[in-house]
Design a protein around this motif. Structure first.
Motif, PDB file in Angstrom:
ATOM      1  N   UNK A 700     -79.226  26.649  57.075  1.00 34.61           N
ATOM      2  CA  UNK A 700     -77.992  27.658  56.751  1.00 34.61           C
ATOM      3  C   UNK A 700     -78.166  28.829  57.742  1.00 34.61           C
ATOM      4  N   UNK A 701     -76.883  29.251  58.008  1.00 34.70           N
ATOM      5  CA  UNK A 701     -77.052  30.790  58.792  1.00 34.70           C
ATOM      6  C   UNK A 701     -77.682  31.849  58.083  1.00 34.70           C
ATOM      7  N   UNK A 702     -78.476  32.469  59.008  1.00 31.22           N
ATOM      8  CA  UNK A 702     -79.344  33.528  58.377  1.00 31.22           C
ATOM      9  C   UNK A 702     -80.749  32.826  57.546  1.00 31.22           C
ATOM     10  N   UNK A 703     -80.935  31.673  57.822  1.00 31.75           N
ATOM     11  CA  UNK A 703     -82.265  31.001  57.111  1.00 31.75           C
ATOM     12  C   UNK A 703     -83.394  31.761  57.584  1.00 31.75           C
ATOM     13  N   UNK A 704     -84.600  31.782  57.032  1.00 31.16           N
ATOM     14  CA  UNK A 704     -85.626  32.450  57.128  1.00 31.16           C
ATOM     15  C   UNK A 704     -86.838  31.364  56.996  1.00 31.16           C
ATOM     16  N   UNK A 705     -87.987  31.612  57.487  1.00 32.17           N
ATOM     17  CA  UNK A 705     -89.255  30.882  57.454  1.00 32.17           C
ATOM     18  C   UNK A 705     -90.412  31.558  57.344  1.00 32.17           C
ATOM     19  N   UNK A 706     -91.054  31.453  56.142  1.00 34.65           N
ATOM     20  CA  UNK A 706     -92.283  32.372  55.983  1.00 34.65           C
ATOM     21  C   UNK A 706     -93.461  31.350  55.904  1.00 34.65           C
ATOM     22  N   UNK A 707     -94.445  32.041  56.837  1.00 31.77           N
ATOM     23  CA  UNK A 707     -95.754  31.322  56.283  1.00 31.77           C
ATOM     24  C   UNK A 707     -96.646  32.305  55.755  1.00 31.77           C
ATOM     25  N   UNK A 708     -97.341  31.929  54.503  1.00 29.05           N
ATOM     26  CA  UNK A 708     -97.832  32.644  53.425  1.00 29.05           C
ATOM     27  C   UNK A 708     -99.361  31.922  53.692  1.00 29.05           C
ATOM     28  N   UNK A 709    -100.397  32.929  54.105  1.00 33.31           N
ATOM     29  CA  UNK A 709    -101.625  32.433  54.127  1.00 33.31           C
ATOM     30  C   UNK A 709    -102.611  33.568  54.177  1.00 33.31           C
ATOM     31  N   UNK A 710    -103.904  33.358  53.364  1.00 32.22           N
ATOM     32  CA  UNK A 710    -104.978  34.095  53.756  1.00 32.22           C
ATOM     33  C   UNK A 710    -105.892  33.796  54.645  1.00 32.22           C
ATOM     34  N   UNK A 711    -105.599  32.897  55.566  1.00 26.26           N
ATOM     35  CA  UNK A 711    -106.473  32.379  56.708  1.00 26.26           C
ATOM     36  C   UNK A 711    -105.894  32.975  57.745  1.00 26.26           C
ATOM     37  N   UNK A 712    -106.440  33.827  58.545  1.00 26.99           N
ATOM     38  CA  UNK A 712    -106.139  34.342  59.936  1.00 26.99           C
ATOM     39  C   UNK A 712    -106.198  33.144  60.779  1.00 26.99           C
ATOM     40  N   UNK A 713    -107.095  32.074  60.929  1.00 26.78           N
ATOM     41  CA  UNK A 713    -107.002  30.971  61.690  1.00 26.78           C
ATOM     42  C   UNK A 713    -105.957  30.369  61.603  1.00 26.78           C
ATOM     43  N   UNK A 714    -105.380  30.157  60.300  1.00 23.21           N
ATOM     44  CA  UNK A 714    -104.206  29.365  60.051  1.00 23.21           C
ATOM     45  C   UNK A 714    -102.814  30.009  60.575  1.00 23.21           C
ATOM     46  N   UNK A 715    -102.810  31.334  60.486  1.00 20.99           N
ATOM     47  CA  UNK A 715    -101.977  31.966  61.021  1.00 20.99           C
ATOM     48  C   UNK A 715    -101.644  31.964  62.605  1.00 20.99           C
ATOM     49  N   UNK A 716    -102.950  32.078  63.063  1.00 20.70           N
ATOM     50  CA  UNK A 716    -103.048  32.095  64.555  1.00 20.70           C
ATOM     51  C   UNK A 716    -102.617  30.555  65.195  1.00 20.70           C
ATOM     52  N   UNK A 717    -102.864  29.681  64.454  1.00 16.77           N
ATOM     53  CA  UNK A 717    -102.534  28.379  65.107  1.00 16.77           C
ATOM     54  C   UNK A 717    -101.333  28.000  65.071  1.00 16.77           C
ATOM     55  N   UNK A 718    -100.629  28.789  63.971  1.00 15.26           N
ATOM     56  CA  UNK A 718     -98.985  28.603  63.896  1.00 15.26           C
ATOM     57  C   UNK A 718     -98.366  29.321  65.123  1.00 15.26           C
ATOM     58  N   UNK A 719     -99.048  30.535  65.377  1.00 15.56           N
ATOM     59  CA  UNK A 719     -98.526  31.107  66.565  1.00 15.56           C
ATOM     60  C   UNK A 719     -98.858  30.314  67.833  1.00 15.56           C
ATOM     61  N   UNK A 720    -100.037  29.773  67.865  1.00 13.82           N
ATOM     62  CA  UNK A 720    -100.235  28.831  69.072  1.00 13.82           C
ATOM     63  C   UNK A 720     -98.971  27.585  69.075  1.00 13.82           C
ATOM     64  N   UNK A 721     -98.827  27.078  68.039  1.00  8.70           N
ATOM     65  CA  UNK A 721     -97.588  26.304  67.883  1.00  8.70           C
ATOM     66  C   UNK A 721     -96.277  26.791  68.510  1.00  8.70           C
ATOM     67  N   UNK A 722     -96.172  27.947  67.941  1.00  6.00           N
ATOM     68  CA  UNK A 722     -94.840  28.495  68.664  1.00  6.00           C
ATOM     69  C   UNK A 722     -94.674  28.584  70.169  1.00  6.00           C
ATOM     70  N   UNK A 723     -96.079  28.972  70.477  1.00  2.00           N
ATOM     71  CA  UNK A 723     -96.380  28.865  72.266  1.00  2.00           C
ATOM     72  C   UNK A 723     -96.247  27.740  72.844  1.00  2.00           C
ATOM     73  N   UNK A 724     -96.854  26.716  72.188  1.00  2.00           N
ATOM     74  CA  UNK A 724     -96.717  25.294  72.566  1.00  2.00           C
ATOM     75  C   UNK A 724     -95.142  24.714  72.521  1.00  2.00           C
TER      76      UNK A 724
END
Length: 898
Positions: A700-724
């Motif tokens: 839907x227009x205006x949709x959002x996607x949130x990653x909720x995590x206590x793992x800094x490694x997991x958040x960093x992996x998702x940032x790397x995915x965005x770069x990839x």
């Protein structure tokens, strides 16, 4: 007395049980059967009519009273079982056999057709094929649970109808009630002659002259969140026919036309476009054009990784048909479409099909191979760190699919963006749950169990995995490794070997559950982790419950009161506080919000649903849970059938009741959820393809996607995915810029792959040994059967002819009894000593009780060398297995076991 009648009842039981509902002839049962047996049959009927009917037939074969068989015929006639009465009276089931084609087709379209039926209106036109009792039950179901549930009951009644005209009456009723969508689905196969989507019969030239699609393409309006439109499309040679509102014809957008360009020119291509852009419509347009171009020889197969309405067949069906030579060659097809084509790698069925294709291509110059079209949202497969490595992965995918064209939207990007909304990505870095007494107690129990294990056997010698931590995925991997080694652990003393192996299995299984509980506690409530352990120990007490399990249960029971107190009074998980805040805020800002939350495991999905249902400010969400089909039984449930999933999705799509869907990875690919405008990734991160697909759930227009995590490694992996993802986009553009280079590189890869396959094919295949082997329970090493008594049916089902096997196993009712490949599931088969799952008990042709084995449940021991081996799949076994021969059936096998 009545031996011929009894023998025929056994022989034709597969037919009779399809139609007979025991409760309809209750008067007969109360006259000739004991009261307890009648009650047992009626109770079983509530779970499975087929099994109840089989129970009745089994008992009838022991009747000795004069006149019982005529009484059976009389009650059938009086109960309006005219077709069944005539078939049994003459022992001629041809007319009932002729109904199979209609039954098979109605079963296949049931998930779709029940949404377009109005039972209360239809019943007035169907009294000639439904009993009064059935009509009343359908009306009651509609009052209690609504029209879809009543429609499902109506279909179930029709599937058990022995009236030869029921299919015709259904069509007339649909037409009279002007239920056009349902009628179109019923007529989609050309007037009721069901096409064979699950197998191949007849000559190749007769196959697939018509391709039928029933699919859903959601209307993408400005307010996507609130509108959806189910479109049913029937595609026949020569293009669309009939009125637009019936056929579902719709005009292609400009970017969709761009996506069809290479395919309509006859080129093999990979179409890479975002989730939600209408790739289904694009595929249909390609089919339509292809059918118009080749009206006489067009034969199309649409393959998918999952079996939804759009699927003409799954990939594995075509693989099996090629291997069995039922499909002599891919040459007989003219177009194959691969949905989610990024899966065409490794041992995936897609790649298996394309291996057939490429071997055919390179082996002869006279082939006439089909056009290949792949569909995907991302080609970011494999591991890569830079553009060159990403290009190499994409080139390999192109080589596997024999395509030299990657089709993307380049000229109409603005139009694409106006229809496809990419959710904004946000990251919530939450603090971890502090180490609490619950965690310390569980870890202490695990440490005590490991010490007990060491007293039994040096468990460290069974695995090379080191530095494992409690509550981690690595610890789970260590348990798997230990159990695998334990299965083939051998000692001089066979009794000692059985004792040690069973103890090791029990110890490690308990460690596995405690490890699971720690993982659940990390992401959900302590209460949910405790509930998980309670469910496990309830199962333990009701199963084998040997000395080791009693000792381990006592260890848990000793700590249970303290764990209960901590679950009730302990600190709330900070992740849940953050999640609650996000959901409360989102729904306060927009009460029409639709949320999909992805989690890692089934157990966590169940735990999150319980938490939301029990949280006052969130229980209005009434979340549905969407998980995959479990391969084997487990504590967290037996998985979901296709109909279960469709029900959950339909409720989420069209109902104001469910505002949230909690899903495992089953929903990140191939499931259309257009209403979703909030995607939550709860400690859920994968590769680039998974990221694109998960994000694409929010359309839907205006949709959002949130990653909720206590793992800094997991958040960093998702940032790397965005770069990839950006690297992949650059790689596609670079490959598209030089088509000649792309083509040359694909040629080289295909030649190298062909050389490698030829080398493997030239290597002599290790012959299957002819010796005798013992199959031992992989948990307790108890003897089960000899390999000499195993037969293979239809090249895939492995049965045991030795009926003494029932002395070494126990059985339990199957929770989902159903028919498959001529077999009728009846019971689960368990080891008599340790209750390990050995497989199924089923009926087949005239054989009443037949063990079907799961090879992964056994260890194979050579009778001469005593060497033990473990195989996860039957195709990997090293000994020869004979094909089943019908002449091997003995009279004893045709009778129910004692």
């Amino acid at each position: 007395m009545y031996e011929l009648e009894k023998e025929n009842l056994r022989r034709f039981s597969a037919y009779i049980t399809k139609f007979l509902r025991p409760s309809v002839i209750k008067n007969f049962m109360t006259t000739y059967l004991e009261k307890e047996m009648v009650e047992s049959i009626l109770s079983t009927e509530e779970k499975s009519v087929t099994i109840a009917a089989q129970m009745l037939l089994d008992k009838m074969c022991y009747l000795e009273e004069v006149g019982w068989f005529q009484a059976f015929l009389d009650i059938l006639l009086a109960s309006e079982y005219t077709g069944l009465h005539n078939a049994i009276k003459d022992w001629n089931f041809q007319e009932l056999e002729d109904l199979n084609k209609h039954r098979t087709y109605l079963e296949r379209i049931e998930p779709s057709i029940v949404k377009h039926m109005k039972p209360s209106e239809l019943l007035a036109h169907m009294s000639d094929c439904l009993r009064l009792r059935e009509c009343e039950e359908i009306k009651a179901e509609e009052s209690r649970r609504g029209p879809i549930a009543a429609s499902e009951k109506l279909v179930a009644s029709l599937l058990r109808s022995d009236r030869p005209n029921w299919f015709k009456l259904l069509k007339i009723a649909l037409e009279s009630c002007e239920l056009d969508e349902a009628l179109e689905l019923l007529e989609m196969n050309g007037g009721g002659k069901a096409e064979k989507a699950s197998g191949w019969d007849g000559e190749p030239e007769a196959m697939m002259t018509t391709v039928c699609f029933a699919f859903r393409e959601e209307a993408e309006t400005e307010d996507m969140l609130m509108s959806s439109n189910d479109t049913a499309v029937t595609e026949k040679p020569g293009g669309f026919r009939g009125e637009p509102e019936r056929s579902g014809e719709r005009k292609l957008r400009e970017y969709q036309k761009e996506l069809t360009a290479a395919a309509v020119q006859g080129q093999n291509t990979i179409i890479c476009a975002p989730t939600g852009c209408g790739k289904t419509i694009v595929a249909l347009a390609i089919c339509e054009y292809h059918l118009k171009q080749f009206p006489k020889r067009a034969k199309i197969v649409f393959l998918a990784t999952k079996n939804y309405d759009i699927v003409v067949m799954t990939a594995q069906i075509l693989v099996n048909a090629l291997q069995s030579a039922e499909v002599p060659s891919l040459d007989i097809l003219s177009l194959i479409l691969f949905d989610e084509c990024h899966n065409t790698t490794g041992k995936h069925p897609y790649n298996n099909i394309m291996t057939h294709y490429l071997d055919r291509k390179f082996s002869t110059s006279t082939h006439s191979l089909p056009q290949i079209v792949g569909l995907t949202a991302s080609v970011g497969i494999g591991s890569f760190k830079n553009r060159l490595e990403a290009e190499n992965n994409i080139l390999q995918l192109c080589a596997n699919l024999d395509t030299r064209v990657i089709t993307t939207v380049t000229e109409h990007k603005d139009e694409l963006k106006s229809y496809v909304h990419t959710p904004e990505k946000e990251f919530f870095d939450v603090r971890e749950r502090p180490s609490d007494p619950f965690i310390r107690i569980i870890k202490n129990i695990m440490s005590n169990i490991e010490q007990l294990v060491q007293k039994t056997y040096n468990i460290e010698s069974l695995s090379n995995i080191q530095n494992r931590e409690y509550g981690s995925q690595k610890y789970e991997q260590w348990i798997v490794s230990v159990q695998k080694s334990c299965k083939v652990l051998q000692m001089k003393d066979a009794d000692e070997e059985r004792r040690i192996c069973r103890q090791l299995y029990n110890y490690t299984e308990h460690l596995r559950k405690y490890n699971d509980a720690l993982i659940i506690n990390e992401d959900a409530r302590t209460k949910d982790a405790l509930d998980y352990l309670d469910a496990f120990f309830d199962q333990v007490r009701n199963a084998g419950y040997d000395e080791t399990e009693r000792k381990l249960t006592a260890l848990y029971d000793c700590q249970r009161p303290q764990l209960q107190r901590l679950a009730t009074e302990g600190e709330q998980n900070p992740k849940l506080d953050e999640l609650r805040f996000i959901l409360e805020e989102e729904y306060q800002n927009n009460e029409q919000t639709r949320t999909v939350m992805f989690v890692k495991t089934r157990a966590l999905a169940d735990a999150m649903k319980k938490w939301i249902d029990e949280t006052d400010s969130l229980k209005f969400l009434k979340p549905g849970v969407l998980i995959g089909k479990r391969r084997k039984s487990n504590l967290t449930g037996s998985g979901m059938t296709l109909n279960n999933k469709k029900g959950i999705l339909d409720s989420f799509k069209s109902s104001d009741q469910s505002k949230m869907l909690i899903a495992t990875s089953v929903a990140d690919e191939g499931i259309d959820i257009p209403q979703c405008n909030l995607v939550l990734m709860y400690e859920y991160v994968g590769n680039v393809v998974k990221m694109v697909q998960v994000r694409g759930r929010g359309r839907a227009e205006g949709s959002r996607c949130f990653l909720i995590s206590s793992s800094k490694e997991r958040i960093e992996k998702e940032r790397i995915n965005m770069f990839k993802e950006k690297i992949v986009e650059e790689a596609i553009i670079h490959l598209q810029s030089n088509p000649t280079s792309l083509s040359n590189k694909v040629d080289v890869l295909q030649k190298d792959d062909k050389t490698r396959r030829d080398h493997i094919s030239a290597s002599p295949e290790k012959p299957k040994t002819q010796g005798s082997y013992e199959l031992l329970c992989s948990k307790c090493k108890r003897f089960a059967c000899m390999s000499d008594n195993i037969r293979v049916v239809q090249s895939s089902h492995h049965i045991v002819l030795d009926r003494s096997m029932f002395q070494r196993c126990t059985t339990a009712p199957h929770k989902n009894p159903k028919a498959f490949c001529g077999f009728n599931k009846k019971e689960k088969m368990l080891c008599a000593e340790c209750k390990h799952d050995w497989g199924l008990v089923a009926s087949y042709t005239t054989i009443q009780d037949l063990p079907l084995l799961k090879i992964e449940s056994f260890v194979v021991q050579n009778c001469v060398t005593r060497k033990q081996e473990y195989f996860r799949k039957w195709r990997d076994v090293t000994f020869a297995i004979r094909e089943f021969d019908m002449t091997e059936i003995t009279p004893e096998m045709c009778r129910p076991r004692d």
